[in-house]
Design an enzyme around this catalytic site. Structure first.
Site, PDB file in Angstrom:
ATOM      1  CG  HIS A 194      -1.188  -4.143  -8.990  1.00 57.92           C
ATOM      2  ND1 HIS A 194      -0.671  -4.654 -10.156  1.00 57.92           N
ATOM      3  CD2 HIS A 194      -1.667  -2.904  -9.292  1.00 57.92           C
ATOM      4  CE1 HIS A 194      -0.808  -3.762 -11.135  1.00 57.92           C
ATOM      5  NE2 HIS A 194      -1.413  -2.695 -10.637  1.00 57.92           N
TER       6      HIS A 194
ATOM      7  CB  SER B 240      -9.042 -31.462   6.529  1.00 54.04           C
ATOM      8  OG  SER B 240      -7.849 -32.204   6.665  1.00 54.04           O
TER       9      SER B 240
END
Length: 458
Positions: free
Chosen positions: A145, A268
């Site tokens: 989880h 980037s």
């Protein structure tokens, strides 16, 4: 626009050039089958086969007439006939229907597509098996989880992926066998035009093309085609799961793995610090498209009567997209796995990031040997809550939650993360052994996969 990261080998299998060549090959094989069954004489067969070559096809005319007819085989046959005298031309395409030619060609494409997927799965499995062996003892947080659960190793994590690809390899071998099947059943699937010669002709066509013989028509039974597409999608889904794992573990806050390093790799245009997980992102993109295309193949299975009325056209788009996308997902996943950087120090640091609370189950099980599992669970649960509130390490909080007498017995045997790995060594060894054992189908079908040296990953 060229698709970034696409697998050129798979794209070639579903190219226009390959389709035309395969249709011609099937027409030539049909001609040889007719000669084998004594429907036509050897000389006629030789002349027709000689005309079944790309040079007789005017591509512009082929596609313009295909747009008019709806299918490419009628204009293709006319071009073959135009290269022959009238007598020989009368035997071109004898006893076949358009879908027979196209499905035989499709069977060749699907067979080769399965081979290419198997090549890529082999490369990915080999890369994963090395990661399993290399990191069988590299301790890291196991997560359920999305939260830390119990310690595991990076090798054990990779072993689960490797075992899944072992099963995918078997699925692909099975799908390959099923799709490599001849189609020669005539207008309505009865082979009436070939009469009692049908079995002989069909068998020879299959032999010429390297396909399996069947006596049951499959013009509208598209389960074989859908099986390859859905299998490709399943393989892709596992690639996506692997890629998402890399994305998650390479987050700045986690930093347990990273893609291969390189100047401007993943850079980037505006943020100089970025090194984006570009291989993982490509894998995810391809994998999503494979699943989307495969779902359309289930609708293509809905064809009615003895010939589809639109469902077949779905297949023309969905199958190539499913296979090319799956190949793209695998190809980028191979690059991802081969170049993956693993950071054991950061993994070890993250084990302590939550105050050692990842060891809660280990402490509970150890304490349970003295006070019982239910009581031990309650003691450790309350200790975890207190540890979170106070910021104290869990181990010292557990110590303060039991009597000195109990601690004197359990304290010295409280495990470390390295002690609490259960059957991880066996898991890693079993996954690698099963992968390297290979699929039984491979040994019975020597043509099922090209040799490893033929695999070129650009």
């Amino acid at each position: 626009m060229t698709t970034i990261g696409a697998d050129e080998a798979m794209a070639a299998i579903f190219s226009e050039d390959r389709a035309v060549r395969d249709w011609l090959s099937v027409e030539a094989a049909l001609t040889r089958g007719l000669a084998e069954a004594a429907v036509i004489d050897g000389g006629t067969a030789e002349r027709i086969v000689a005309a079944c070559v790309p040079q007789v096809v005017d591509r512009d005319v082929l596609w313009s007439e295909t747009a008019l007819v709806g299918y490419p085989i009628l204009p293709l046959v006319r071009m073959i006939c135009a290269a022959l005298d009238e007598t020989d031309a009368g035997y071109v395409h004898w006893g076949a229907t358009t879908q027979d030619i196209m499905d035989c060609a499709l069977a060749l494409q699907m067979r080769d597509a399965a081979d290419r997927l198997l090549q890529l799965v082999a490369a990915l499995g080999d890369a994963l098996s090395l990661l399993v062996e290399r990191h069988a003892g590299t301790v890291m947080p196991g997560r359920t989880h999305a939260q830390q659960a119990v310690p595991t190793t990076f090798g054990a994590k990779c072993a689960v992926f490797l075992d899944e690809f072992t099963r995918h390899r078997s699925r692909l071998f099975t799908a390959r066998r099923r799709v490599a099947v001849v189609s020669l059943f005539g207008a309505g699937g009865t082979s009436a035009a070939l009469g009692d010669k049908a079995d002989v002709v069909r068998a020879e066509v299959a032999r010429q093309l390297g396909l399996t013989v069947t006596v049951v028509p499959w013009h509208v039974a598209r389960d074989r085609v859908a099986e390859l597409a859905t299998t490709a999608a399943m393989v892709s889904a596992t690639c996506v799961r692997l890629a998402r794992e890399v994305v998650d573990l390479s987050r700045t806050e986690v930093g347990e793995v990273g893609e291969v390093d390189g100047m401007y790799r993943g850079a980037s245009s505006t943020m100089p610090q970025k090194a984006n997980p570009i291989s993982a992102e490509l894998t995810i993109g391809f994998g999503v498209m494979a699943a989307t295309a495969a779902s359309a193949m289930l609708r293509a299975m809905e064809a009615g009567h003895e010939r589809a009325a639109g469902e077949w056209q779905v297949e023309w788009q969905a199958l190539p997209l499913a296979c090319t996308s799956a190949a793209g997902a695998l190809r980028t996943a191979v690059s991802l796995a081969k170049g993956l950087r693993v950071f054991p120090t950061r993994m070890r640091e993250n084990l302590d990031a939550d105050g050692g609370r990842i060891m809660a189950e280990a402490y509970m099980i150890t304490l349970a040997s003295k006070v019982g599992r239910d009581r031990a669970h309650e003691i450790v649960y309350q200790a975890v809550r207190e540890s979170r509130t106070t910021g104290r390490p869990l181990l010292s909080t557990v110590q303060g939650s039991v009597t000195p007498e109990i601690w004197a017995e359990v304290g010295p045997i409280m495990p470390t993360a390295e002690d609490y790995l259960g059957s991880v060594p066996q898991v890693c060894a079993a996954a690698v052994a099963e992968w390297r054992r290979g699929d039984p189908s491979e040994s019975s079908d020597p043509d099922a996969m090209a040799s490893e040296k033929e695999l070129e990953l650009r």
